[in-house]
Enzyme design. Structure first.
Site, PDB file in Angstrom:
ATOM      1  N   GLU A   1      26.892  -5.221  38.876  1.00 43.26           N
ATOM      2  CA  GLU A   1      26.051  -5.681  39.989  1.00 43.26           C
ATOM      3  C   GLU A   1      24.801  -6.364  39.458  1.00 43.26           C
ATOM      4  OE1 GLU A   1      22.759  -5.215  43.034  1.00 43.26           O
ATOM      5  OE2 GLU A   1      22.867  -4.561  40.952  1.00 43.26           O
ATOM      6  N   GLU A   2      24.265  -5.831  38.345  1.00 45.09           N
ATOM      7  CA  GLU A   2      22.984  -6.334  37.842  1.00 45.09           C
ATOM      8  C   GLU A   2      23.063  -7.789  37.384  1.00 45.09           C
ATOM      9  OE1 GLU A   2      20.484  -4.932  38.597  1.00 45.09           O
ATOM     10  OE2 GLU A   2      20.592  -2.753  38.462  1.00 45.09           O
TER      11      GLU A   2
END
Ligand SMILES: *[C@@H]1O[C@H](CO)[C@@H](O)[C@H](O)[C@H]1NC(C)=O
Ligand SMILES: *[C@@H]1O[C@H](CO)[C@@H](O)[C@H](O)[C@H]1NC(C)=O
Ligand SMILES: *[C@@H]1O[C@H](CO)[C@@H](O)[C@H](O)[C@H]1NC(C)=O
Length: 686
Positions: A384-385
């Site tokens: 996600e990052e």
């Protein structure tokens, strides 16, 4: 159900009921839920354990687990084993996106006031600079490799209006390195993009809130758009089509100039050395920028150099399926990401520990005989990052099935970062959220429910136009009713090496009661959305929100374009929403009988319409310049200047001073989107 199980259940229920009355004096059950389900809700709530959640968080945050690195596969297996050991049906989905890591970073500055004195900056978070800690050097993922060497200019938050203010005092950033402090309206990628368009050579970004003086540095991505950059619009499966890096569609996702995150301390050394004119008055005395601040370009010159590698890495989502008994082809999806910049105690593993606990408690309920009506998915996303990659690839992989069968997506990223409950949602979920908050005890005051404190403190359910967590693909691309929740508005160790278990215990949730509350709210929302025969969606609330959006737009337009098309569409939407509500009330009043096929068909037909209405806001052309984002009511505006926070296409047209015709066209597109939603909710054909 077997006799001993019945007795066992009865005892549990008695116990729970007693516990519940003792500890929840203010709780009045809302009328929304059928009576027998209350027992289940209480059983779910009473099986919470702060010690268990804390042990999950401890295990998840033992070491840093950046996506695509070796330690992240330990975290993956911890999560996978947890769900499998509970006997839950669990599988992995694998993708192979392009990720970005630093190999070498340096930053030196030469100051005017000491002739040729050169300072070499330490680019690690203060106490974690030892190479054995395995915390990744602070960097901006997808920043290009290269050097930038130039005079420094301070650009405040790096917004369009900041550059205008600089222009007024005669300062141009062309061929300079800009220094920006992160503000509220621009993300780091947008700061870099704007600096690039102004002719800057490089960008240094710092956060004024650096963990209370501990010297944390905020890592983050500067990629444009979300998902794997080499597979725009399709899933990045192993062995699938990947665009080459030279392809324009890939290249346009990355900045052309290098950028680096900087600690507050290092930023202040540079700020203190800047000559040139005084900063515009509004910048001075705000945050930590003092009255005497100058913006440069003086004689301070920095040399920033970074080398990074772009590389394909395998990433893995974990998906747990709890099959529905009566409508297995309808899905309620709970999701949280697992990967972290560093230890990830707040971001995202406070949410992961809540998800693991929900899994544990759902498995208890299943063993006690619970059969959810619809299918529930518990999803643990990867990468996600780097730009919501795991969830975005999964949404692209499953787009048609999601469109046809997903009832709602419930996201929790940073479950706990401080005090106070916050939520963002699509408006048909507002009422459900408040009803669920009534059932959960406030973690900071046993005499109150979360709903009571929420109403007295915050009382605003935000709308999800931002693109900063995994709900984005579900809502902005697939049109699924979505929500996002967290405890605490903000926290100082965001994306730094200090986001650790110890920090959580010391600062955000010493006794893990907030984690318990969040897991309770999240799990109950899942249970109710999966179990209620008639979906608890309220489109009158959506209609009212659209009216408020229209009024705010009208104020901003001041007659520059006509909002008549919106008026007509919203009026009709309100009418249909009212009819749907009446229909739902009637169907709910009928005694529920599983074998009554006629009633079941009527409920399913209404549920389908309520599920599909949100999809109506999607437009195949998407938002101009960000075509992957299809939702015309909620989505990212390229130009946040208009500050609308909704109708992104209209907002951009206004902010860029487009012609009246273009603004009007964007208004028509939103009006047509509302009409599509309206027709979906009404059903039938014209
Ligand atoms: C100039 O250099 C001296 C010696 O290195 C140092 O003590 C002093 O703090 C410097 N002054 C400034 C304004 O950087
Ligand atoms: C900037 O720093 C890099 C890395 O230390 C170095 O190779 C390069 O020569 C420097 N450039 C200038 C103009 O000083
Ligand atoms: C759980 O909550 C109880 C009651 O407040 C507290 O005594 C205990 O220390 C908490 N456990 C953890 C691990 O925080």
């Amino acid at each position: 159900m077997s006799q001993p199980l019945c007795t066992f259940l009865f005892i549990i229920v008695l116990f729970v009921a007693t516990f519940y009355t003792l500890h929840h004096p203010h709780t009045t059950p809302p009328l929304l839920f059928s009576q027998n389900s209350l027992t289940l809700h209480r059983l779910f709530l009473s099986s919470a354990s702060n010690a268990t959640i804390s042990s999950y968080l401890r295990a998840l945050t033992r070491h840093p687990h950046l996506a695509g690195t070796k330690p992240s596969s330990d975290t993956l297996h911890y999560v996978l084993n947890h769900f499998q050991n509970l006997g839950l049906n669990t599988h992995l989905t694998e993708y192979e996106p392009l990720l970005s890591y630093p190999t070498h970073i340096s930053l030196t500055a030469r100051f005017s006031n000491n002739n040729t004195k050169t300072l070499k900056f330490d680019l690690n978070d203060d106490v974690f600079s030892s190479p054995s800690s395995h915390v990744v050097t602070p960097y901006h993922a997808y920043s290009p490799s290269g050097s930038a060497h130039g005079n420094v200019v301070f650009v405040n938050h790096g917004e369009e209006r900041d550059y205008r203010a600089l222009e007024l005092i005669g300062v141009n950033v062309r061929n300079c390195v800009v220094l920006a402090r992160k503000g509220e309206s621009l993300g780091r990628g947008e700061i870099v993009k704007l600096a690039e368009s102004k002719g800057a050579l490089g960008v240094l970004i710092y956060a004024e809130n650096d963990g209370g003086g501990v010297g944390g540095i905020e890592r983050g991505t500067v990629m444009r758009g979300i998902g794997d950059p080499t597979t725009p619009g399709w899933p990045g499966v192993v062995g699938g089509e990947k665009l080459r890096l030279e392809d324009d569609r890939v290249a346009k996702r990355f900045p052309k100039i290098p950028s680096l995150p900087l600690s507050l301390r290092n930023a202040e050394v540079i700020l203190a050395s800047l000559g040139g004119v005084r900063a515009p008055v509004e910048w001075r005395n705000s945050g930590r920028v003092g009255l005497g601040q100058r913006v440069g370009p003086g004689e301070t010159v920095v040399n920033m150099t970074l080398q990074g590698e772009l590389t394909m890495k395998k990433v893995h989502n974990v998906v747990v399926t709890i099959r529905g008994s009566e409508e297995p082809d309808r899905y309620v999806i709970l999701g949280n990401h697992r990967d972290a910049w560093t230890y990830g105690a707040v971001d995202p593993n406070s949410g992961t520990s809540a998800l693991l606990d929900i899994g544990r408690r759902f498995s208890l309920l299943l063993k006690s005989g619970w059969k959810p009506r619809r299918t529930i998915l518990l999803c643990s996303w990867d990468a996600e990052e780097f730009g919501m990659i795991g969830s975005t690839e999964w949404v692209e992989d499953n787009l048609l099935n999601l469109g046809a069968s997903a009832v709602a997506y419930l996201n929790v990223d940073c479950a706990v970062q401080g005090s106070g409950f916050f939520a963002g949602a699509t408006p048909q979920l507002d009422g459900l959220i408040l009803d669920v908050l009534k059932l959960v005890q406030d973690p900071d005051d046993v005499a109150l429910t979360v709903e009571e404190t929420f109403k007295s403190q915050n009382n605003i359910i935000e709308r999800l136009s931002r693109v900063d967590s995994d709900f984005s693909g579900f809502l902005h691309h697939a049109g699924i009713p979505s929500l996002d929740m967290y405890y605490g508005a903000d926290y100082p160790v965001y994306h730094t090496a200090f986001d650790s278990y110890e920090w959580m215990v010391r600062n955000a949730d010493p006794l893990f009661h907030r984690h318990v509350a969040m897991a309770g709210i999240w799990g109950l929302l899942g249970i109710i959305l999966a179990d209620e025969p008639v979906l608890p969606f309220d489109y009158i609330s959506y209609a009212e929100q659209l009216q408020a959006h229209r009024d705010a737009l009208s104020k901003l337009l001041q007659g520059k374009a006509s909002i008549d098309p919106l008026n007509m569409a919203i009026q009709e939407f309100s009418l249909v929403a009212k009819e749907a509500k009446e229909e739902a009330t009637k169907l709910k009043e009928q005694a529920y009988n599983k074998n009554d096929v006629v009633a079941a068909a009527k409920r399913r037909e209404l549920n389908n319409r309520m599920m599909l209405a949100e999809r109506g806001f999607l437009d195949s052309e998407g938002i101009k310049g960000k075509e992957w984002f299809k939702h015309l009511v909620y989505g990212p505006a390229a130009e946040p200047e208009s500050k609308l926070g909704f109708f992104p296409g209209i907002a951009d047209a206004i902010a860029t001073n487009s012609s009246k015709g273009i603004v009007q066209h964007e208004i028509w597109r939103v009006a047509r989107a509302i009409q599509r939603a309206c027709k979906a909710l009404k059903g039938g054909f014209t």
